[in-house]
Design an enzyme around this catalytic site. Structure first.
Site, short mmCIF file in Angstrom:
data_model
loop_
_atom_site.label_atom_id
_atom_site.label_comp_id
_atom_site.label_asym_id
_atom_site.label_seq_id
_atom_site.Cartn_x
_atom_site.Cartn_y
_atom_site.Cartn_z
N VAL A 11 0.82 -1.20 0.00
CA VAL A 11 0.00 0.00 0.00
C VAL A 11 0.86 1.27 0.00
CG1 VAL A 11 -1.63 1.35 1.40
CG2 VAL A 11 -2.01 -1.08 1.04
N GLU A 151 -7.51 3.02 2.07
CA GLU A 151 -7.04 2.65 0.74
C GLU A 151 -7.92 1.53 0.19
OE1 GLU A 151 -4.57 4.14 -1.14
OE2 GLU A 151 -5.90 2.92 -2.34
N CYS A 264 -6.01 -8.76 3.01
CA CYS A 264 -7.07 -7.86 3.48
C CYS A 264 -8.35 -8.56 3.91
CB CYS A 264 -7.38 -6.83 2.41
SG CYS A 264 -6.04 -5.65 2.25
N LYS A 324 -4.11 -14.47 -5.71
CA LYS A 324 -4.86 -14.10 -6.91
C LYS A 324 -3.84 -13.84 -8.01
CE LYS A 324 -5.95 -9.52 -7.19
NZ LYS A 324 -6.59 -8.24 -6.84
C1 UDX Z 1 -1.42 -2.50 4.08
C2 UDX Z 1 -2.07 -1.84 5.28
O1 UDX Z 1 -1.14 -1.25 6.08
C3 UDX Z 1 -2.95 -2.79 6.01
O2 UDX Z 1 -3.61 -2.12 7.05
C4 UDX Z 1 -3.96 -3.28 5.04
O3 UDX Z 1 -4.90 -4.07 5.68
C5 UDX Z 1 -3.24 -4.04 3.96
O4 UDX Z 1 -2.40 -3.18 3.31
P1 UDX Z 1 0.58 -3.78 3.19
O5 UDX Z 1 1.12 -2.55 2.53
O6 UDX Z 1 -0.07 -4.80 2.34
O7 UDX Z 1 -0.42 -3.33 4.36
O8 UDX Z 1 1.60 -4.48 4.15
P2 UDX Z 1 3.17 -4.70 3.96
O9 UDX Z 1 3.48 -4.96 2.54
O10 UDX Z 1 3.53 -5.68 5.03
O11 UDX Z 1 3.76 -3.26 4.30
C6 UDX Z 1 3.90 -2.70 5.54
C7 UDX Z 1 5.28 -2.05 5.61
O12 UDX Z 1 5.42 -1.33 6.82
C8 UDX Z 1 6.42 -3.05 5.55
O13 UDX Z 1 7.30 -2.69 4.51
C9 UDX Z 1 7.09 -2.93 6.92
O14 UDX Z 1 8.48 -3.14 6.88
C10 UDX Z 1 6.73 -1.50 7.29
N1 UDX Z 1 6.76 -1.23 8.74
C11 UDX Z 1 6.13 -2.05 9.60
C12 UDX Z 1 7.41 -0.09 9.18
O15 UDX Z 1 7.98 0.66 8.41
N2 UDX Z 1 7.40 0.17 10.51
C13 UDX Z 1 6.79 -0.63 11.41
O16 UDX Z 1 6.83 -0.34 12.61
C14 UDX Z 1 6.14 -1.78 10.94
C1 UDX Z 2 -9.11 -6.22 -1.60
C2 UDX Z 2 -10.13 -5.14 -1.99
O1 UDX Z 2 -10.71 -5.47 -3.25
C3 UDX Z 2 -9.48 -3.78 -2.03
O2 UDX Z 2 -10.45 -2.78 -2.29
C4 UDX Z 2 -8.80 -3.52 -0.70
O3 UDX Z 2 -8.10 -2.30 -0.71
C5 UDX Z 2 -7.83 -4.63 -0.36
O4 UDX Z 2 -8.51 -5.88 -0.38
P1 UDX Z 2 -7.16 -7.56 -2.85
O5 UDX Z 2 -7.09 -8.37 -1.57
O6 UDX Z 2 -5.90 -7.02 -3.43
O7 UDX Z 2 -8.14 -6.31 -2.65
O8 UDX Z 2 -7.82 -8.48 -4.00
P2 UDX Z 2 -9.28 -8.76 -4.55
O9 UDX Z 2 -9.23 -8.63 -6.00
O10 UDX Z 2 -10.32 -8.03 -3.82
O11 UDX Z 2 -9.43 -10.34 -4.24
C6 UDX Z 2 -9.47 -10.84 -2.91
C7 UDX Z 2 -9.70 -12.32 -2.91
O12 UDX Z 2 -11.03 -12.63 -3.31
C8 UDX Z 2 -8.80 -13.13 -3.85
O13 UDX Z 2 -8.38 -14.29 -3.18
C9 UDX Z 2 -9.69 -13.46 -5.02
O14 UDX Z 2 -9.31 -14.64 -5.67
C10 UDX Z 2 -11.03 -13.62 -4.32
N1 UDX Z 2 -12.19 -13.39 -5.22
C11 UDX Z 2 -12.40 -12.16 -5.76
C12 UDX Z 2 -13.09 -14.43 -5.48
O15 UDX Z 2 -12.93 -15.56 -4.97
N2 UDX Z 2 -14.18 -14.18 -6.28
C13 UDX Z 2 -14.41 -12.96 -6.83
O16 UDX Z 2 -15.42 -12.81 -7.53
C14 UDX Z 2 -13.49 -11.91 -6.56
#
Ligand code: UDX
Ligand code: UDX
Length: 433
Positions: A11, A151, A264, A324
């Site tokens: 993100v 987001e 998520c 996915k």
């Molecule tokens: C994000 C959102 O933060 C989460 O709430 C949402 O549900 C999913 O998307 P995401 O970006 O997918 O998380 O997670 P990740 O790729 O693990 O990134 C988090 C980053 O924060 C990592 O790079 C980690 O190193 C960093 N981090 C974590 C810090 O910089 N400081 C911390 O104290 C902990």
């Molecule tokens: C999701 C939300 O869509 C996004 O808005 C949020 O910010 C983060 O979480 P993401 O987890 O990246 O995004 O993927 P998404 O495309 O939503 O798929 C989530 C899961 O649902 C996957 O495992 C996918 O395979 C499954 N899925 C999705 C199904 O099984 N059927 C569907 O029709 C759509």
């Protein structure tokens, strides 16, 4: 504008890069020094289509910088987005410790007004806790605001989503914070024509939870209907298409399958359920959504088991390790359920994923990973499809049949047409058809 982003994961990195691309000056912070070193060398720590190109362009244009220092980030900009992870805590609740520690650190370094924006998915009213915690660590009586800006981007199409959002949601409680956020997003609003919704902070926080839970519910609903299809001779593809053309239902997110995964939906639905329990309202509807999602995996496993009869000594090709297509992310991926179970049952596995194999190797180093899809299905007793990578649908069915030892295909994503599979002589099982 100058913008700091703390947390450079899926993100944070996409958000920061998008802001740089629309002309802002962005500093991305992460406490993972290795990640920051990689990014400084223009290597991507994650796979996201189109990301590298935009990162490179903006770093070279001097609009995108990386650092491990929150102190530097606090000095750099008036606006600080928090995009650190909020992984499940020990009871399944969202773990706010990283969000809290960013707040504390920023407070201890602040010398003038700052706006902290919650980008991570947080529990409702996190803003109140953040405020209380920050007030304790401020060195002087310095004003600050908290805002929520959830987001909604999807992995695999994150860049496209970031530039063309369905809507932008901001929760604010001061005019200054509202003006800062509006100014940041102005170019995206102008280019995409998307709705910009301003509301109070609790509503913004809740919009994210309610949206993700609703989407998960849509998937579980269609999966539940798919089970009824199997018991009645109906076809879930046709049923979902018939439902989806009703504009009130909508045709998206009605694909039946092995269930939702990812970083998520599983975590956010769980956190929302717990939030309801804590507040004294049981979100039973979502508990059922979770149950259906769990059951879907068991159901697919039963289909495989029934066809193979004995799993021990059989060779199974597992197609798709990512949760996915279009991503290398394996968090809460169905593969993490099937692979250990099949290994425990004594099957031999051949694994294929075009992008996520390296991430999977970090957990299961000694397995047989195949780079070539046809090579992966050669001489196997069964193929198990877990991710709908487009390469799978493009396979030439005649060659697949010849390559397999036994023509069993268990399709958790409804990739193939059952009639075509029958014609080619496969023993084919999918979901709800
Ligand atoms: C994000 C959102 O933060 C989460 O709430 C949402 O549900 C999913 O998307 P995401 O970006 O997918 O998380 O997670 P990740 O790729 O693990 O990134 C988090 C980053 O924060 C990592 O790079 C980690 O190193 C960093 N981090 C974590 C810090 O910089 N400081 C911390 O104290 C902990
Ligand atoms: C999701 C939300 O869509 C996004 O808005 C949020 O910010 C983060 O979480 P993401 O987890 O990246 O995004 O993927 P998404 O495309 O939503 O798929 C989530 C899961 O649902 C996957 O495992 C996918 O395979 C499954 N899925 C999705 C199904 O099984 N059927 C569907 O029709 C759509």
């Amino acid at each position: 504008m100058k913008i700091t982003i703390v947390g450079t994961g899926y993100v944070g990195l996409v958000t920061g890069t998008t802001f740089a691309e629309i002309g802002h000056d962005v500093l991305c912070i992460d406490n993972n020094a290795q990640k920051i070193e990689q990014l400084k060398k223009l290597e991507m720590p994650i796979y996201e289509d189109g990301l590298q190109e935009i990162v490179v362009r903006n770093v070279e244009a001097g609009r995108l910088h990386f650092s491990t220092s929150i102190e530097e980030g606090t000095d750099f900009s008036e606006v600080i987005f928090i995009a650190v992870g909020t992984p499940p805590g020990y009871k399944g609740e969202a773990n706010m410790s990283y969000v809290e520690s960013v707040g504390r650190e920023v407070a201890s370094h602040m010398t003038s007004y700052r706006l902290l924006v919650e980008k991570s998915t947080v529990i409702v009213n996190t803003n109140e806790q953040l405020k209380r915690s920050m007030n304790k660590y401020l060195k002087a009586n310095i004003p600050f605001d908290i805002a929520s800006n959830p987001e909604f981007l999807r992995e695999g199409s994150a860049i496209k989503d970031a530039f063309n959002p369905d809507r932008i949601v901001v929760g604010v409680e001061s005019e200054h914070a509202a003006a800062l956020l509006r100014k940041i997003y102005e170019p995206i609003i102008k280019d995409s024509g998307c709705e910009y919704l301003q509301m109070n902070i609790a509503s913004a926080e809740l919009t994210k939870h309610a949206s993700n839970s609703f989407l998960a519910m849509k998937i579980s609903f269609v999966n539940a209907v798919s089970r009824i299809c199997e018991l009645t001779g109906a076809d879930i593809g046709q049923v979902a298409h018939g439902m989806g053309l009703d504009k009130r239902i909508g045709e998206h997110f009605l694909n039946a399958g092995v269930g939702y995964g990812g970083s998520c939906f599983p975590k956010d639905v769980d956190a929302f359920v717990r939030m309801g329990d804590d507040l004294g309202y049981s979100l039973d509807i979502l508990k059922q959504v979770q149950e259906i999602n769990r059951a879907q995996k068991n159901h697919l496993m039963r289909k495989l088991q029934q066809e193979l009869w004995v799993l021990e000594g059989k060779t199974v090709a597992v197609l798709g390790l990512a949760f996915k297509p279009g991503t290398d992310d394996i968090r809460e991926s169905p593969s993490l359920y099937f692979v250990p179970q099949l290994l425990e049952a004594g099957s031999t596995l051949q694994l294929w994923d075009p992008i996520a194999a390296d991430k999977f190797k970090e957990l299961h180093a000694d397995l047989d990973y195949r780079k070539d899809l046809m090579d992966c299905i050669t001489d196997v007793d069964a193929v198990l499809i877990l991710t709908d990578w487009p390469q799978i649908a493009e396979l030439e069915l005649g060659s697949v049949k010849k390559a397999m030892k036994c023509p069993i295909i268990i399709d958790g994503r409804n990739v193939f047409d059952p009639a075509a599979m029958k014609e080619h002589g496969f023993i084919y099982h999918s979901i709800g058809r």
